[in-house]
Design a protein around this motif. Structure first.
Motif, mmCIF file in Angstrom:
data_model
loop_
_atom_site.group_PDB
_atom_site.id
_atom_site.type_symbol
_atom_site.label_atom_id
_atom_site.label_comp_id
_atom_site.label_asym_id
_atom_site.label_seq_id
_atom_site.Cartn_x
_atom_site.Cartn_y
_atom_site.Cartn_z
ATOM 1 N N VAL A 64 -50.076 -111.562 16.469
ATOM 2 C CA VAL A 64 -49.791 -109.983 17.446
ATOM 3 C C VAL A 64 -48.490 -109.310 17.410
ATOM 4 O O VAL A 64 -47.436 -109.476 17.236
ATOM 5 N N TYR A 65 -48.528 -108.560 18.525
ATOM 6 C CA TYR A 65 -47.704 -107.257 18.312
ATOM 7 C C TYR A 65 -46.479 -107.563 20.053
ATOM 8 O O TYR A 65 -47.254 -108.102 21.410
ATOM 9 N N PRO A 66 -45.498 -107.222 20.251
ATOM 10 C CA PRO A 66 -44.858 -107.919 21.665
ATOM 11 C C PRO A 66 -44.899 -106.713 23.120
ATOM 12 O O PRO A 66 -45.244 -105.755 22.206
ATOM 13 N N THR A 67 -45.405 -107.285 23.714
ATOM 14 C CA THR A 67 -45.691 -105.973 25.349
ATOM 15 C C THR A 67 -44.728 -106.422 26.346
ATOM 16 O O THR A 67 -45.023 -107.972 26.747
ATOM 17 N N ASN A 68 -44.309 -105.617 26.938
ATOM 18 C CA ASN A 68 -44.365 -105.154 28.317
ATOM 19 C C ASN A 68 -42.707 -105.977 27.922
ATOM 20 O O ASN A 68 -41.697 -106.796 29.190
ATOM 21 N N THR A 69 -41.964 -105.766 26.505
ATOM 22 C CA THR A 69 -40.707 -106.283 27.195
ATOM 23 C C THR A 69 -39.774 -105.071 26.389
ATOM 24 O O THR A 69 -40.313 -104.145 25.642
ATOM 25 N N GLN A 70 -38.829 -105.237 26.359
ATOM 26 C CA GLN A 70 -37.727 -104.546 26.112
ATOM 27 C C GLN A 70 -36.511 -104.737 25.157
ATOM 28 O O GLN A 70 -36.232 -105.489 25.126
ATOM 29 N N SER A 71 -36.035 -103.999 23.871
ATOM 30 C CA SER A 71 -34.673 -104.426 22.690
ATOM 31 C C SER A 71 -34.010 -104.758 24.084
ATOM 32 O O SER A 71 -32.850 -103.819 24.676
ATOM 33 N N TYR A 72 -33.017 -105.682 23.647
ATOM 34 C CA TYR A 72 -31.788 -105.595 23.784
ATOM 35 C C TYR A 72 -30.228 -105.848 23.158
ATOM 36 O O TYR A 72 -29.308 -106.096 24.010
#
Length: 317
Positions: free
Chosen positions: A51-59
């Motif tokens: 899986v790949y991350p999507t609809n997220t952002q790095s904090y």
């Protein structure tokens, strides 16, 4: 012993004991094949997904994939998997065991693995005696991750919305205060718009004087001019303050609407590029490898024993 190895060929010794070594090898093969059978070692089937991350952002300085891996390996996700599939009973661990948590987490880490690949994807793997259960565990990892991230984002969005809502309440009170002061000045001094009225009153006064208007009209204009001089500055500042407050209110309102939209939005946070499926072939144990390693180890020990016996025999002669 040194004299023995200096004068005797190793191959001669091996040939001399070949029958014993063959018998030992055959016994080892049979024994390792038996003890690695399903009667002694439960076969495990492996299922996996990427899986790949999507609809997220790095904090932070971590990448999105690294943050995704942190969530997959969190105790909260592990606990949900353990409860959903009753892994305590499947792994034969009693809940009244004083080391229950340590044992169940160790068994979990042995059977279920989440790791980052070189291409920034996350590989999920699960092994179980039931291939369907292994596949379901991987599916559930993805589902629980999506649910966890959705909960965290909604929680954060609701907190922001609540904060914006409080800001809107405070801003409304400030607007009401300024509006009330302006309304008081309107009623008492007839002030409506400082800039427009100043221009119009000045022009009106000049026109009235030029056209010889009656004293009453001139006095009314002069009274309004006096009011503008006396309270116009205050009214002008209140006008500007009200405009600024309304702009701030509109900005906060847009942020509030955005936070509510995020809080109520349902979306997934994984892009599955490799779907899990029930395996049709076990992945553990690898019987041929067990047999091979066992054979090599036993034959090596047997050779050491033979060389020792021959050495002792040679030293006595």
């Amino acid at each position: 012993m040194k004299s023995f190895f200096d004068n005797q060929s190793l191959f001669t010794v091996i040939w001399k004991w070949k029958q014993h070594l063959i018998i030992v090898g055959v016994i080892t093969i049979i024994a390792s094949a038996v003890f690695s059978s399903p009667y002694f070692i439960t076969p495990l089937f492996q299922s996996q997904a990427r899986v790949y991350p999507t609809n997220t952002q790095s904090y932070s300085e971590e990448s999105e994939s690294e943050q995704m891996l942190e969530v997959f390996n969190s105790t909260d996700i592990k606990r949900q998997i353990v409860d959903a599939f009753e892994l305590t009973s499947r792994y034969g661990i009693k809940e009244d065991d004083p080391y229950f948590r340590t044992k169940i987490l160790k068994k979990y880490d042995d059977r279920i693995e989440c790791k980052k690949t070189e291409y920034e994807s996350i590989e999920l793997m699960a092994r179980d005696a039931d291939p369907q259960i292994a596949s379901n565990i991987v599916d559930s990892l993805v589902a629980f991750y999506n649910r966890k991230i959705l909960f965290l984002r909604q929680q954060k969005a609701f907190e922001e919305a609540f904060s914006y809502q409080n800001d809107l309440v405070r801003k409304k009170k400030e607007i009401d205060r300024v509006s009330s002061e302006m309304e008081s000045l309107r009623k008492e001094y007839g002030l409506l718009d400082y800039e427009i009225q100043t221009e119009q009153v000045t022009m009106g006064y000049m026109t009235a004087l030029a056209e010889g208007a009656n004293r009453t009209a001139v006095n009314d204009i002069k009274d309004l001019m006096t009011n503008l001089e006396k309270k116009g500055g205050q009214f002008f500042l209140l006008q500007r303050e009200l405009e600024a407050l309304e702009i701030q209110r509109d900005t906060i309102n847009r942020r509030y609407d955005k936070a509510i939209a995020i809080a109520e939005k349902e979306e997934t946070y994984t892009m599955v590029v490799e779907e899990p499926f029930p395996a049709d072939k076990k992945s553990y144990p690898t019987r041929w490898l067990i047999v091979l390693v066992s054979l090599i180890a036993v034959e090596f020990l047997a050779l050491l024993t033979v060389f020792s016996l021959e050495g002792i025999k040679s030293s006595k002669q």
